[in-house]
Design a protein around this motif. Structure first.
Motif, PDB file in Angstrom:
ATOM      1  N   GLN A   1     -34.740   9.388  -4.813  1.00  0.00           N
ATOM      2  CA  GLN A   1     -34.378   8.153  -4.108  1.00  0.00           C
ATOM      3  C   GLN A   1     -33.756   8.525  -2.763  1.00  0.00           C
ATOM      4  O   GLN A   1     -32.583   8.853  -2.693  1.00  0.00           O
ATOM      5  N   PRO A   2     -34.554   8.523  -1.694  1.00  0.00           N
ATOM      6  CA  PRO A   2     -34.054   8.969  -0.381  1.00  0.00           C
ATOM      7  C   PRO A   2     -32.889   8.115   0.109  1.00  0.00           C
ATOM      8  O   PRO A   2     -32.685   6.984  -0.327  1.00  0.00           O
TER       9      PRO A   2
ATOM     10  N   GLN B   1     -33.026   1.239 -10.603  1.00  0.00           N
ATOM     11  CA  GLN B   1     -33.645   1.521  -9.304  1.00  0.00           C
ATOM     12  C   GLN B   1     -33.996   3.004  -9.171  1.00  0.00           C
ATOM     13  O   GLN B   1     -34.979   3.364  -8.514  1.00  0.00           O
ATOM     14  N   PHE B   2     -33.232   3.891  -9.826  1.00  0.00           N
ATOM     15  CA  PHE B   2     -33.640   5.298  -9.870  1.00  0.00           C
ATOM     16  C   PHE B   2     -35.012   5.416 -10.545  1.00  0.00           C
ATOM     17  O   PHE B   2     -35.894   6.133 -10.070  1.00  0.00           O
TER      18      PHE B   2
ATOM     19  N   VAL C   1     -32.208  12.628 -12.695  1.00  0.00           N
ATOM     20  CA  VAL C   1     -32.762  13.937 -12.313  1.00  0.00           C
ATOM     21  C   VAL C   1     -33.306  14.673 -13.538  1.00  0.00           C
ATOM     22  O   VAL C   1     -34.409  15.239 -13.504  1.00  0.00           O
ATOM     23  N   ILE C   2     -32.552  14.640 -14.639  1.00  0.00           N
ATOM     24  CA  ILE C   2     -32.995  15.376 -15.835  1.00  0.00           C
ATOM     25  C   ILE C   2     -34.250  14.733 -16.423  1.00  0.00           C
ATOM     26  O   ILE C   2     -35.161  15.442 -16.872  1.00  0.00           O
TER      27      ILE C   2
ATOM     28  N   LEU D   1     -38.410   6.751  -9.045  1.00  0.00           N
ATOM     29  CA  LEU D   1     -39.022   7.915  -9.695  1.00  0.00           C
ATOM     30  C   LEU D   1     -40.487   7.626 -10.028  1.00  0.00           C
ATOM     31  O   LEU D   1     -41.352   8.481  -9.849  1.00  0.00           O
ATOM     32  N   ARG D   2     -40.768   6.397 -10.511  1.00  0.00           N
ATOM     33  CA  ARG D   2     -42.158   6.027 -10.843  1.00  0.00           C
ATOM     34  C   ARG D   2     -43.050   6.082  -9.611  1.00  0.00           C
ATOM     35  O   ARG D   2     -44.244   6.338  -9.712  1.00  0.00           O
ATOM     36  N   ARG D   3     -42.488   5.806  -8.430  1.00  0.00           N
ATOM     37  CA  ARG D   3     -43.277   5.797  -7.184  1.00  0.00           C
ATOM     38  C   ARG D   3     -43.255   7.147  -6.468  1.00  0.00           C
ATOM     39  O   ARG D   3     -43.930   7.322  -5.451  1.00  0.00           O
ATOM     40  N   SER D   4     -42.474   8.110  -6.985  1.00  0.00           N
ATOM     41  CA  SER D   4     -42.254   9.370  -6.271  1.00  0.00           C
ATOM     42  C   SER D   4     -43.430  10.326  -6.427  1.00  0.00           C
ATOM     43  O   SER D   4     -44.321  10.130  -7.249  1.00  0.00           O
TER      44      SER D   4
END
Length: 783
Positions: free
Chosen positions: A640-641, A599-600, A544-545, A604-607
């Motif tokens: 990450q839903p 995986q986070f 998150v940070i 994140l790269r795809r978010s």
């Protein structure tokens, strides 16, 4: 590679990870030197929820005991106490402080509440200086856009009536409507509807606004005298200046409910003629300037919110984001990157100045934007975020996202957001720690000192921040710099612990001033002690940070490549803390504390925080504002839903966030924070369309259909802003809301035998998580 791919909610457990202190850190064991900290790759940072609700919170009905200046830290359980000599030693500056006489009775068996070991977070509620004076009431100034179609205006009126019914009787209320001109309604003039009109094309200063309203000293001198028609007689109450007449415009809700409802009944859409090839002339900037100027007449310490309901872009006057010519498109991310948005920087500068005015007054700007196209959230972001305001972006004022979110602001009891005012955050820390800055809804007060770092992140160069508005879920990210000196610890004794204290002064929803004090300690470790560093790593907080940090860098730095920066950081981190043999990818493993981080980073790269070109600048600004202010648990869901699977064979279970989780006989519930998706497999959808769930012999099927709806409602009820609910079927057009979030392990390039029967394929060239991890392994072990 030992990376657990079975992820659902980003590894979020049901336990309360924030604990009673509401503080989570990237590293819970800190390296001692700057060099060792740089080898850790991930910045040393903390996520802080300053006034988080906690059932175990101790409230003390007296003033706190502080260390001598310039330290001024508050007495806490981590201080060393000599009960015999009645002395306590501050853990921050090592000063010896005598207890005052009213602490004379303390002993090892009789300690005050703030010294209990479990009370690392306490709240002080000292009695007010003037017990007889009631606390100042909150002020709600509504700013309504009238450049709307009749249907949308009807929805706005309906939402306003509900809000007026829910307001506390003593709350002060004002109303401004705007279109091509700004109309300020004088609610205190009971004889007829009285309106002050401001031109929408000119920028007006605060002094000019107050003078026109007769609220400046000059205005009072020129005949705007209390006692004249339309002015309330007698002493001015409600926390307002006696010498002014601002409560002509701001009245208690109980006194002006009828007047407001009458005004709403009479309210019409903007009457200014508009040609078919033009947009409405809308002067949002002037309307917000008038609102801020009016609130400038309130006494300091009055908590006030400007609640702006905006249905389209500002096309005239200051804050203009697009011309009124419909042939001119809105600015896009590509335009902003190429510096081809002619109005953007000027509008941002205008809202930056408005933010400074509101912060100096201690007032909040809340933005409710409802339109199918952009309204200027990207430009207004600075004013909303710096004042700690709320923001909601919806498609229509009739959409549940707006209606339910707007209602939540005014509700009390369990549904209350706990909206508070006039907050300030101060941070004390051990001398070998410097503060780089804060990302989140606050503004630097520029209180410089020895604890300020040379490097600035976000709102920096200070140890004190203003939060005009804050609530129970408001979260801030504090970045630290490790900078040891000879005077860092007591002579001859290297201190094994570091200490940080967060002091939050704020006005609670009842108008009482409170001081929340949170004192935490963490261990110093030598850089060579990798095991302790790894043991104290928090991968959710780190994800998150890093998301907040790169969002800031993408806004501040031209041509910043977020994906490349994340990839390099992840490779360096895995090289530093992974277990492997050089140049042997198959030998690579990660400690459990790091295992979910790849995986986070993949998600994140795809978010929407990194891949911004699929969204408008308004949407991107909206997503980032919520990312910056929400808790770690909620922010992880944005990145990450979580995915739940419902079937006849088993109770609801977490499912892989992968296209292989789609099955014809399953229902999936996706929580992506901004949207909640209920996805029916092909067979389930066919049975539902044939009405099987309405037959008595198929009650189990009816229960299966209802279960995800019940769970979705629980998510929606507990969240602000209210997420959008999407109900879709496999192969339907709205299935894209689910498919966009899934790992593309099966694409149109996959061989037939690789696709699970009844599942789906994703039409993308993106790599899958498996391929991403294989590349990561190979690059991390390179010599």
């Amino acid at each position: 590679m030992a990376v657990d791919l079975a992820f659902s909610g980003g590894g979020v457990s049901s336990t309360d990870l924030d604990g009673p202190d509401g503080v989570r850190m990237t590293w819970n064991s800190w390296p001692r030197s700057k060099v060792e900290a740089s080898k850790c790759v991930v910045p040393v940072a903390a996520s802080v929820t300053p006034i988080r609700a906690s059932p175990s919170l101790v409230v003390l009905p007296y003033a706190p005991l502080r260390c001598k200046p310039p330290c001024a830290a508050v007495l806490n359980p981590l201080a060393r106490v000599d009960f015999t000599a009645k002395i306590w030693i501050c853990p921050f500056c090592f000063s010896r402080n005598y207890f005052p006489p009213h602490y004379a009775g303390i002993s090892e068996t009789n300690v005050p509440g703030e010294l209990y070991a479990q009370c690392t977070t306490v709240e002080y509620a000292p009695p007010p200086l003037d017990v007889a004076a009631p606390p100042p009431p909150p002020v709600f100034l509504f700013v309504l856009d009238t450049c709307l179609i009749e249907e949308e205006l009807g929805y706005v009126k309906s939402a306003m009536r509900r809000a007026i019914d829910l307001l506390p009787d003593h709350a002060l209320v004002g109303l401004i409507t705007f279109g091509t001109q700004v109309h300020l309604h004088e609610l205190g003039f009971a004889d007829m509807s009285k309106i002050y009109v401001f031109r929408g094309t000119m920028e007006i200063s605060k002094d000019q606004i107050l003078e026109q309203l007769g609220l400046s000293v000059a205005g009072v001198r020129h005949g705007a005298v209390a006692g004249a028609p339309g002015y309330l007689k007698g002493p001015q109450a409600n926390g307002l200046h006696r010498s002014t007449s601002v409560n002509r415009f701001l009245l208690p809700a109980s006194d002006c409910e009828y007047t407001l409802n009458s005004l709403l009944d009479e309210l019409q859409r903007n009457q200014w003629p508009v040609e078919a090839v033009n947009r409405d002339l809308r002067c949002t900037g002037v309307a917000l300037s008038v609102a801020a100027g009016l609130l400038g007449a309130c006494t300091s310490g009055t908590g006030a919110r400007i609640i702006a309901l905006v249905g389209g872009p500002c096309t005239v006057g200051p804050g203009l984001i697009v011309s009124n010519d419909l042939s001119e498109p809105f600015r896009s991310h590509k335009d902003l990157d190429k510096d081809a948005a002619p109005y953007f920087h000027k509008a941002v500068q205008f809202y930056d100045n408005l933010a400074k005015q509101l912060v100096s007054q201690g007032h909040v700007l809340d933005l409710f934007a409802s339109a199918l196209d952009q309204v200027g959230v990207a430009e207004m972001k600075v004013a909303v975020e710096r004042t700690g305001g709320l923001v909601v972006l919806a498609e229509s004022f009739g959409h549940p996202v707006f209606k339910d979110s707007f209602k939540r602001i005014f509700e009390d009891g369990e549904q209350s957001l706990g909206l508070s005012f006039n907050g300030t955050l101060e941070i004390n820390c051990s001398k070998d720690i410097k503060i780089q800055g804060i990302i989140g809804p606050c503004t630097s007060i520029e209180k410089k000192g020895t604890l300020c770092a040379d490097t600035i992140v976000g709102q920096g160069n200070t140890t004190s921040w203003k939060m005009c508005g804050l609530d129970r879920s408001t979260c801030l990210t504090v970045f630290f710099d490790i900078s040891p000196s000879e005077r860092s610890s007591q002579p001859g004794i290297p201190n094994p612990q570091l200490y940080i204290q967060f002091l939050t002064n704020y006005q609670n929803p009842e108008g009482q001033m409170r001081l929340r004090v949170t004192t935490i300690t963490r261990a110093w470790v030598d850089g060579s002690n990798t095991e302790e560093l790894v043991g104290g790593f928090d991968q959710e907080t780190t994800a998150v940070i890093l998301a907040r940090y790169i969002s800031l860098k993408m806004e501040m730095e031209e041509e910043f490549d977020a994906s490349r920066w994340l990839d390099r950081s992840l490779i360096r981190l895995c090289s530093q803390f992974g277990n492997y043999r050089k140049d042997d990818p198959a030998s690579f493993t990660l400690h459990p504390n790091f295992s979910i981080l790849p995986q986070f980073m993949f998600n994140l790269r795809r978010s929407q925080f990194v891949q911004v070109y699929n969204n408008s600048p308004d949407e991107t600004a909206y997503f980032r504002m919520l990312l910056n202010r929400e808790s770690i648990t909620n922010s992880v869901v944005m990145i990450q839903p979580s995915l739940l699977s419902y079937s006849f064979n088993s109770p609801p279970t977490p499912a892989l966030l992968d296209v292989t989780s789609i099955s014809a006989d399953r229902i999936l519930l996706l929580d992506a924070y901004f949207t909640v998706v209920i996805f029916h497999g092909m067979t389930i959808a066919q049975w539902r369309n044939m009405g099987y769930h309405n037959r008595l012999e198929h009650q189990v099927f009816a229960q299966l259909l209802q279960a995800p709806h019940d769970d979705a409602q629980l998510i929606i009820t507990d969240r602000f802003p209210v997420p959008r609910l999407v109900i879709c079927d496999q192969h339907g057009s709205q299935a894209r809301f689910l498919l966009a979030k899934l790992n593309p392990s099966a694409t149109y390039n996959s061989a037939a035998h690789e696709v699970v029967p009844g599942s789906d394929v994703i039409l993308t060239d993106d790599v899958s998580l498996q391929v991403f991890c294989e590349h990561l392994q190979r690059l991390a072990v390179q010599s």
